[in-house]
Motif scaffolding. Sequence first.
Motif, PDB file in Angstrom:
ATOM      1  N   PRO A  68       3.484  -2.191  11.823  1.00  0.00           N
ATOM      2  CA  PRO A  68       3.089  -2.574  10.466  1.00  0.00           C
ATOM      3  C   PRO A  68       2.932  -1.360   9.550  1.00  0.00           C
ATOM      4  CG  PRO A  68       1.470  -3.329  12.095  1.00  0.00           C
ATOM      5  CD  PRO A  68       2.484  -2.516  12.812  1.00  0.00           C
ATOM      6  N   VAL A  69       3.054  -1.626   8.274  1.00  0.00           N
ATOM      7  CA  VAL A  69       2.765  -0.622   7.251  1.00  0.00           C
ATOM      8  C   VAL A  69       1.343  -0.900   6.786  1.00  0.00           C
ATOM      9  CG1 VAL A  69       3.375   0.239   4.967  1.00  0.00           C
ATOM     10  CG2 VAL A  69       5.174  -0.463   6.556  1.00  0.00           C
ATOM     11  N   LEU A  70       0.513   0.130   6.762  1.00  0.00           N
ATOM     12  CA  LEU A  70      -0.893   0.004   6.399  1.00  0.00           C
ATOM     13  C   LEU A  70      -1.105   0.624   5.020  1.00  0.00           C
ATOM     14  CD1 LEU A  70      -3.836  -0.624   7.542  1.00  0.00           C
ATOM     15  CD2 LEU A  70      -3.877   1.788   8.099  1.00  0.00           C
ATOM     16  N   VAL A  71      -1.656  -0.144   4.083  1.00  0.00           N
ATOM     17  CA  VAL A  71      -1.949   0.335   2.736  1.00  0.00           C
ATOM     18  C   VAL A  71      -3.457   0.266   2.552  1.00  0.00           C
ATOM     19  CG1 VAL A  71      -1.564  -0.007   0.265  1.00  0.00           C
ATOM     20  CG2 VAL A  71       0.252  -0.573   1.893  1.00  0.00           C
ATOM     21  N   LYS A  72      -4.084   1.407   2.184  1.00  0.00           N
ATOM     22  CA  LYS A  72      -5.543   1.452   1.979  1.00  0.00           C
ATOM     23  C   LYS A  72      -5.832   2.042   0.609  1.00  0.00           C
ATOM     24  CE  LYS A  72      -8.190   2.089   5.530  1.00  0.00           C
ATOM     25  NZ  LYS A  72      -8.969   2.572   6.637  1.00  0.00           N
ATOM     26  N   SER A  73      -6.829   1.451  -0.077  1.00  0.00           N
ATOM     27  CA  SER A  73      -7.190   1.937  -1.397  1.00  0.00           C
ATOM     28  C   SER A  73      -8.599   1.465  -1.751  1.00  0.00           C
ATOM     29  CB  SER A  73      -6.199   1.415  -2.431  1.00  0.00           C
ATOM     30  OG  SER A  73      -6.503   1.881  -3.715  1.00  0.00           O
ATOM     31  N   PRO A  74      -9.290   2.215  -2.608  1.00  0.00           N
ATOM     32  CA  PRO A  74     -10.637   1.804  -3.002  1.00  0.00           C
ATOM     33  C   PRO A  74     -10.674   0.596  -3.936  1.00  0.00           C
ATOM     34  CG  PRO A  74     -10.136   3.987  -3.879  1.00  0.00           C
ATOM     35  CD  PRO A  74      -8.974   3.560  -3.054  1.00  0.00           C
ATOM     36  N   MET A  75      -9.579   0.349  -4.715  1.00  0.00           N
ATOM     37  CA  MET A  75      -9.619  -0.762  -5.656  1.00  0.00           C
ATOM     38  C   MET A  75      -8.233  -1.070  -6.183  1.00  0.00           C
ATOM     39  SD  MET A  75      -9.668  -1.983  -9.016  1.00  0.00           S
ATOM     40  CE  MET A  75      -9.578  -0.503  -9.979  1.00  0.00           C
ATOM     41  N   CYS A  76      -7.980  -2.362  -6.430  1.00  0.00           N
ATOM     42  CA  CYS A  76      -6.738  -2.782  -7.069  1.00  0.00           C
ATOM     43  C   CYS A  76      -6.929  -4.154  -7.689  1.00  0.00           C
ATOM     44  CB  CYS A  76      -5.587  -2.824  -6.072  1.00  0.00           C
ATOM     45  SG  CYS A  76      -5.633  -4.259  -4.983  1.00  0.00           S
ATOM     46  N   PHE A  77      -5.940  -4.557  -8.485  1.00  0.00           N
ATOM     47  CA  PHE A  77      -5.885  -5.910  -9.021  1.00  0.00           C
ATOM     48  C   PHE A  77      -4.650  -6.595  -8.453  1.00  0.00           C
ATOM     49  CE2 PHE A  77      -8.615  -3.960 -12.162  1.00  0.00           C
ATOM     50  CZ  PHE A  77      -9.555  -4.952 -12.378  1.00  0.00           C
ATOM     51  N   TYR A  78      -4.841  -7.793  -7.924  1.00  0.00           N
ATOM     52  CA  TYR A  78      -3.751  -8.591  -7.364  1.00  0.00           C
ATOM     53  C   TYR A  78      -3.520  -9.788  -8.276  1.00  0.00           C
ATOM     54  CZ  TYR A  78      -1.274 -11.784  -4.250  1.00  0.00           C
ATOM     55  OH  TYR A  78      -0.368 -12.665  -3.707  1.00  0.00           O
ATOM     56  N   ASP A  79      -2.311  -9.910  -8.823  1.00  0.00           N
ATOM     57  CA  ASP A  79      -1.940 -11.031  -9.684  1.00  0.00           C
ATOM     58  C   ASP A  79      -1.357 -12.124  -8.801  1.00  0.00           C
ATOM     59  OD1 ASP A  79      -0.572 -12.856 -11.350  1.00  0.00           O
ATOM     60  OD2 ASP A  79      -0.265 -11.311 -12.879  1.00  0.00           O
ATOM     61  N   GLN A  80      -2.069 -13.229  -8.692  1.00  0.00           N
ATOM     62  CA  GLN A  80      -1.643 -14.314  -7.810  1.00  0.00           C
ATOM     63  C   GLN A  80      -0.330 -14.952  -8.253  1.00  0.00           C
ATOM     64  OE1 GLN A  80      -5.000 -16.876  -6.252  1.00  0.00           O
ATOM     65  NE2 GLN A  80      -5.922 -16.064  -8.140  1.00  0.00           N
ATOM     66  N   SER A  81      -0.103 -15.037  -9.559  1.00  0.00           N
ATOM     67  CA  SER A  81       1.102 -15.709 -10.043  1.00  0.00           C
ATOM     68  C   SER A  81       2.363 -14.900  -9.764  1.00  0.00           C
ATOM     69  CB  SER A  81       0.990 -16.016 -11.542  1.00  0.00           C
ATOM     70  OG  SER A  81       0.852 -14.821 -12.281  1.00  0.00           O
ATOM     71  N   THR A  82       2.293 -13.572  -9.877  1.00  0.00           N
ATOM     72  CA  THR A  82       3.473 -12.736  -9.630  1.00  0.00           C
ATOM     73  C   THR A  82       3.476 -12.129  -8.231  1.00  0.00           C
ATOM     74  OG1 THR A  82       2.383 -10.747 -10.493  1.00  0.00           O
ATOM     75  CG2 THR A  82       3.630 -12.113 -12.063  1.00  0.00           C
ATOM     76  N   GLN A  83       2.366 -12.226  -7.517  1.00  0.00           N
ATOM     77  CA  GLN A  83       2.158 -11.615  -6.202  1.00  0.00           C
ATOM     78  C   GLN A  83       2.434 -10.119  -6.247  1.00  0.00           C
ATOM     79  OE1 GLN A  83       4.147 -13.887  -3.152  1.00  0.00           O
ATOM     80  NE2 GLN A  83       2.485 -15.351  -3.144  1.00  0.00           N
ATOM     81  N   LYS A  84       1.843  -9.469  -7.274  1.00  0.00           N
ATOM     82  CA  LYS A  84       1.983  -8.023  -7.416  1.00  0.00           C
ATOM     83  C   LYS A  84       0.606  -7.383  -7.476  1.00  0.00           C
ATOM     84  CE  LYS A  84       6.515  -8.137  -9.333  1.00  0.00           C
ATOM     85  NZ  LYS A  84       7.443  -7.743 -10.338  1.00  0.00           N
ATOM     86  N   ILE A  85       0.529  -6.183  -6.910  1.00  0.00           N
ATOM     87  CA  ILE A  85      -0.707  -5.406  -6.886  1.00  0.00           C
ATOM     88  C   ILE A  85      -0.519  -4.198  -7.789  1.00  0.00           C
ATOM     89  CG2 ILE A  85      -2.185  -3.974  -5.423  1.00  0.00           C
ATOM     90  CD1 ILE A  85      -1.402  -5.834  -3.077  1.00  0.00           C
ATOM     91  N   LYS A  86      -1.554  -3.904  -8.588  1.00  0.00           N
ATOM     92  CA  LYS A  86      -1.514  -2.731  -9.467  1.00  0.00           C
ATOM     93  C   LYS A  86      -2.841  -1.999  -9.363  1.00  0.00           C
ATOM     94  CE  LYS A  86       1.695  -4.636 -12.711  1.00  0.00           C
ATOM     95  NZ  LYS A  86       2.291  -4.442 -13.965  1.00  0.00           N
ATOM     96  N   SER A  87      -2.769  -0.660  -9.426  1.00  0.00           N
ATOM     97  CA  SER A  87      -3.986   0.133  -9.388  1.00  0.00           C
ATOM     98  C   SER A  87      -3.728   1.527  -9.940  1.00  0.00           C
ATOM     99  CB  SER A  87      -4.500   0.255  -7.955  1.00  0.00           C
ATOM    100  OG  SER A  87      -5.694   1.010  -7.923  1.00  0.00           O
ATOM    101  N   THR A  88      -4.789   2.130 -10.469  1.00  0.00           N
ATOM    102  CA  THR A  88      -4.747   3.527 -10.901  1.00  0.00           C
ATOM    103  C   THR A  88      -5.489   4.408  -9.900  1.00  0.00           C
ATOM    104  OG1 THR A  88      -6.728   3.185 -12.251  1.00  0.00           O
ATOM    105  CG2 THR A  88      -4.589   2.924 -13.344  1.00  0.00           C
ATOM    106  N   GLU A  89      -5.962   3.825  -8.809  1.00  0.00           N
ATOM    107  CA  GLU A  89      -6.742   4.530  -7.787  1.00  0.00           C
ATOM    108  C   GLU A  89      -5.842   5.256  -6.780  1.00  0.00           C
ATOM    109  OE1 GLU A  89     -10.148   4.634  -7.566  1.00  0.00           O
ATOM    110  OE2 GLU A  89     -10.317   3.489  -9.410  1.00  0.00           O
ATOM    111  N   LYS A  90      -6.494   6.002  -5.899  1.00  0.00           N
ATOM    112  CA  LYS A  90      -5.785   6.657  -4.798  1.00  0.00           C
ATOM    113  C   LYS A  90      -5.274   5.600  -3.831  1.00  0.00           C
ATOM    114  CE  LYS A  90      -8.455  10.910  -4.809  1.00  0.00           C
ATOM    115  NZ  LYS A  90      -9.320  11.796  -4.030  1.00  0.00           N
ATOM    116  N   VAL A  91      -4.196   5.951  -3.141  1.00  0.00           N
ATOM    117  CA  VAL A  91      -3.640   5.059  -2.132  1.00  0.00           C
ATOM    118  C   VAL A  91      -3.200   5.888  -0.930  1.00  0.00           C
ATOM    119  CG1 VAL A  91      -1.284   5.107  -3.056  1.00  0.00           C
ATOM    120  CG2 VAL A  91      -2.031   3.137  -1.717  1.00  0.00           C
ATOM    121  N   LYS A  92      -3.355   5.298   0.235  1.00  0.00           N
ATOM    122  CA  LYS A  92      -2.886   5.913   1.483  1.00  0.00           C
ATOM    123  C   LYS A  92      -2.028   4.877   2.189  1.00  0.00           C
ATOM    124  CE  LYS A  92      -5.542   8.501   3.885  1.00  0.00           C
ATOM    125  NZ  LYS A  92      -5.289   9.817   4.386  1.00  0.00           N
TER     126      LYS A  92
END
Length: 133
Positions: A68-92
């Motif tokens: 699996p690919v593991l994505v970790k971040s302190p915060m994001c917004f998930y849009d249920q209608s488009t199934q897209k995640i957006k964030s200005t935070e750090k990501v690993k």
Amino acid sequence: MRFFCVLMFIIFCAHAETQLKIKNARYSDIDDTGFKKMDLIADEARLFGQDIKLINYTLNIYQKKGTPVLVKSPMCFYDQSTQKIKSTEKVKIIFNEGKIDGVGYDVAVNEQNIRIRSQVKAVFKVSKEEKKK
């Protein structure tokens, strides 16, 4: 009395749409064949209309072949209608061949596509076969 209870329930639901907070949120997505596409685990999830704010989350994206690919971040917004995640935070992002860190990102969940906006640092593992060459 019954009308009052129904009215209170409707008011609560309308208010909860913008205020609903779930601790230790967990979600899994399974396709038509029974293959688990992803697991989402968050310390907290808050519902804001179509958007869900995820706090301290981990997203495991499973592949038919490989780890699996593991994505970790302190915060994001998930849009249920488009199934897209957006964030200005750090990501690993951690995967079998290495890891990628950065700041600001977009994830198209259905397309399994991740775009990191800035400060990208990638470290890749070298396989034993590659070392021998």
